[in-house]
Each structure stands twice: as structure tokens, then as C-alpha cells.
Scaffold this active site. Structure first.
Site, PDB file in Angstrom:
ATOM      1  N   SER A   5       0.889  -1.157   0.000  1.00 15.94           N
ATOM      2  CA  SER A   5       0.000   0.000   0.000  1.00 15.94           C
ATOM      3  C   SER A   5       0.926   1.205   0.000  1.00 15.94           C
ATOM      4  O   SER A   5       1.849   1.260   0.808  1.00 15.94           O
ATOM      5  CB  SER A   5      -0.847   0.007   1.272  1.00 15.94           C
ATOM      6  N   ASP A  32      -4.511   3.282  -2.479  1.00 12.60           N
ATOM      7  CA  ASP A  32      -5.659   3.429  -1.582  1.00 12.60           C
ATOM      8  C   ASP A  32      -6.371   4.729  -1.911  1.00 12.60           C
ATOM      9  O   ASP A  32      -5.825   5.804  -1.675  1.00 12.60           O
ATOM     10  CB  ASP A  32      -5.190   3.465  -0.122  1.00 12.60           C
ATOM     11  N   ASP A 172      -5.646  -7.024   3.929  1.00 12.20           N
ATOM     12  CA  ASP A 172      -5.102  -5.669   3.952  1.00 12.20           C
ATOM     13  C   ASP A 172      -5.362  -5.013   5.293  1.00 12.20           C
ATOM     14  O   ASP A 172      -6.502  -4.908   5.720  1.00 12.20           O
ATOM     15  CB  ASP A 172      -5.803  -4.877   2.838  1.00 12.20           C
ATOM     16  N   GLY A 174      -2.606  -4.035   8.857  1.00 14.93           N
ATOM     17  CA  GLY A 174      -1.859  -4.630   9.956  1.00 14.93           C
ATOM     18  C   GLY A 174      -1.089  -5.883   9.576  1.00 14.93           C
ATOM     19  O   GLY A 174      -0.707  -6.664  10.454  1.00 14.93           O
TER      20      GLY A 174
HETATM   21  C1  DX5 Z   1      -6.337   1.163   5.029  1.00 10.26           C
HETATM   22  C2  DX5 Z   1      -5.703   0.744   3.727  1.00 10.26           C
HETATM   23  C3  DX5 Z   1      -4.509  -0.152   3.910  1.00 10.26           C
HETATM   24  C4  DX5 Z   1      -3.424   0.437   4.765  1.00 10.26           C
HETATM   25  C5  DX5 Z   1      -2.432  -0.647   5.112  1.00 10.26           C
HETATM   26  O1  DX5 Z   1      -7.598   1.650   4.793  1.00 10.26           O
HETATM   27  O2  DX5 Z   1      -6.642   0.103   2.922  1.00 10.26           O
HETATM   28  O3  DX5 Z   1      -3.982  -0.500   2.648  1.00 10.26           O
HETATM   29  O4  DX5 Z   1      -2.801   1.467   4.101  1.00 10.26           O
HETATM   30  O5  DX5 Z   1      -1.464  -0.131   5.943  1.00 10.26           O
HETATM   31  P1  DX5 Z   1      -0.824  -0.982   7.127  1.00 10.26           P
HETATM   32  O6  DX5 Z   1      -0.145  -2.152   6.465  1.00 10.26           O
HETATM   33  O7  DX5 Z   1       0.115  -0.021   7.746  1.00 10.26           O
HETATM   34  O8  DX5 Z   1      -1.934  -1.410   8.036  1.00 10.26           O
END
Ligand code: DX5
Length: 221
Positions: A5, A32, A172, A174
Site C-alpha cells: 500500500s 488506496d 489488507d 496490519g
Molecule cells: C487502510 C488501507 C490499507 C493500509 C495498510 O484503509 O486500505 O492498505 O494502508 O497499511 P498498514 O499495512 O500499515 O496497516
């Protein structure tokens, strides 16, 4: 598959950042897209994605966290995205919207917020190439993984395998070395990660290799 992302990237240097992701060995890039309505945040539009398109050969997917995904579908395809991810909760006519995405000649995918049951995709699995099971409530990076989504991942995997379909399951939110094992054992085969890649002190390449090694171990272990 490892899919970054770009939310944690330095948006002032997006071209260099996507080139660095390609160098680090990721499989494709997820954008995103947030409209401040479907989720309490606003990110990028098609013009920014189109500008980054020139800096990498990697495939682009767009995760549409917006109220009206059907309105700009063609613009995302024109910007160089070959997979459009529509949230089941964002449209009244999910079957029609996914059919429309497919009619544009690109891959269609459906996403589920944490509270939405697996059954919400039961009648559109024949229209999609992928189901995205959100493992955080969408809107921000850096949130904690919701492990109680693993039974839902397993339910979606059972539905897909039960019908002999070739549909990926993406997770997607965490996703990190600490959480990848549970997600893959539940049935996910595409891993989106933001913070775990961009915040690794040993760099992007190390982070991608570590996630891929742990995912392979979970799949074969
Ligand atoms: C949240 C997004 C994710 C997020 C993931 O709404 O859809 O893609 O950016 O980021 P991490 O991996 O840090 O949780």
C-alpha cells in the site's frame, strides 16, 4: 504475492517511491483511494496515479474506498490500473458494478469491511478475480491487525474452493511479520502491507523478502 500500500510513501517523491518498490521485488502496487465519505480520510485521484504510472512497469490495483466507485471506473483504467477493487458496502447494485468493471477489460475485485459477513460475496464470486478481506477498519495505515477476521478468510476460501473457482484472497491492514502466518493459514494468498514495508529499518527489500519467506512457510508448513 506481496502488494505494497503506498499510503506510507513520501507523496512528494511518488515516482521514486514506486520505482523503489519495483526494485524491492513486490508483485504489484495498491493505490488506496479515499473520498472522505466512505472513510474519514482523503487520498489520491486518477491524475496522481497516472503520473506515477510512468515510473514503473509493475501492475497497479486501485482499492476504492469511495461512495460511488462506478463514477470514475473508466478514469482509473485510463490512469493505468488493471484491477479495480469495489467495496461491497459502497454500492446498491454490487453485481452490476462488478460486471461493469469487468466490461472495461480489467480485473474486478470485491472488498469486505470487518463487520461485513463472507456471505456478502456469495453471489458475485463468478464475477471477480479476487476478494479483499479487510483486516482493519479502512481509512488509515498503521492500525492493529484484527485476528478475528481469520475465520471469515477461511469461510471465503471454503466458498471459492468449494466451487472450484480461481479467485485470490487478499488481506489488507496490519499485515506484518507478526501477523502474516495467521492470515495465510486461514486462506489468504495476496498480502497488502504498508507500514511493515515502509517502516522496516533494514529497508524495503529486506521487508519484502521477510514477508514472502514467512508467507511461504505458512503456506507449506
Ligand atoms: C487502510 C488501507 C490499507 C493500509 C495498510 O484503509 O486500505 O492498505 O494502508 O497499511 P498498514 O499495512 O500499515 O496497516
Amino acid at each position: 504475492m506481496i502488494v505494497p500500500s503506498v499510503l506510507p510513501a513520501d507523496f512528494a517523491r511518488l515516482g521514486e517511491e514506486v520505482a523503489a518498490l519495483e526494485e524491492a521485488g513486490v508483485d504489484r502496487i495498491q493505490w488506496d483511494v479515499m473520498d472522505g465519505q466512505f472513510v474519514p480520510n482523503i487520498t489520491v485521484g486518477p491524475d496522481i496515479v497516472a503520473a506515477a504510472r510512468k515510473h514503473t512497469m509493475l501492475p497497479f490495483e486501485v482499492h476504492l474506498m469511495v461512495r460511488t466507485p462506478e463514477l470514475l471506473a473508466e478514469r482509473w483504467v485510463d490512469a493505468g490500473c488493471e484491477r479495480l477493487i469495489v467495496h461491497a458496502e459502497s454500492v446498491v447494485h454490487l453485481h452490476r458494478t462488478l460486471g461493469h468493471v469487468r466490461s472495461l477489460g480489467v480485473a474486478a475485485a470485491v472488498a469486505l469491511n470487518p463487520a461485513t459477513p463472507a456471505l456478502a460475496v456469495a453471489h458475485v464470486l463468478d464475477l471477480v478475480d479476487m476478494v479483499l478481506v479487510m483486516t482493519v477498519n479502512p481509512g488509515f495505515g498503521g492500525q492493529d491487525y484484527i485476528a478475528t477476521m481469520e475465520p471469515k478468510i477461511a469461510d471465503v476460501r471454503a466458498m471459492i474452493d468449494g466451487r472450484g473457482l480461481d479467485v485470490d484472497i487478499e488481506v489488507d491492514g496490519g499485515i506484518s511479520p507478526a501477523t502474516v502466518d495467521g492470515a495465510v493459514r486461514a486462506g489468504a494468498n495476496v498480502l497488502v502491507a504498508g507500514s511493515a514495508l515502509f517502516r522496516d529499518p533494514a529497508g524495503l527489500g529486506h521487508a519484502v523478502d521477510e514477508l514472502r519467506t514467512l508467507a511461504d512457510a505458512a503456506r507449506t508448513g
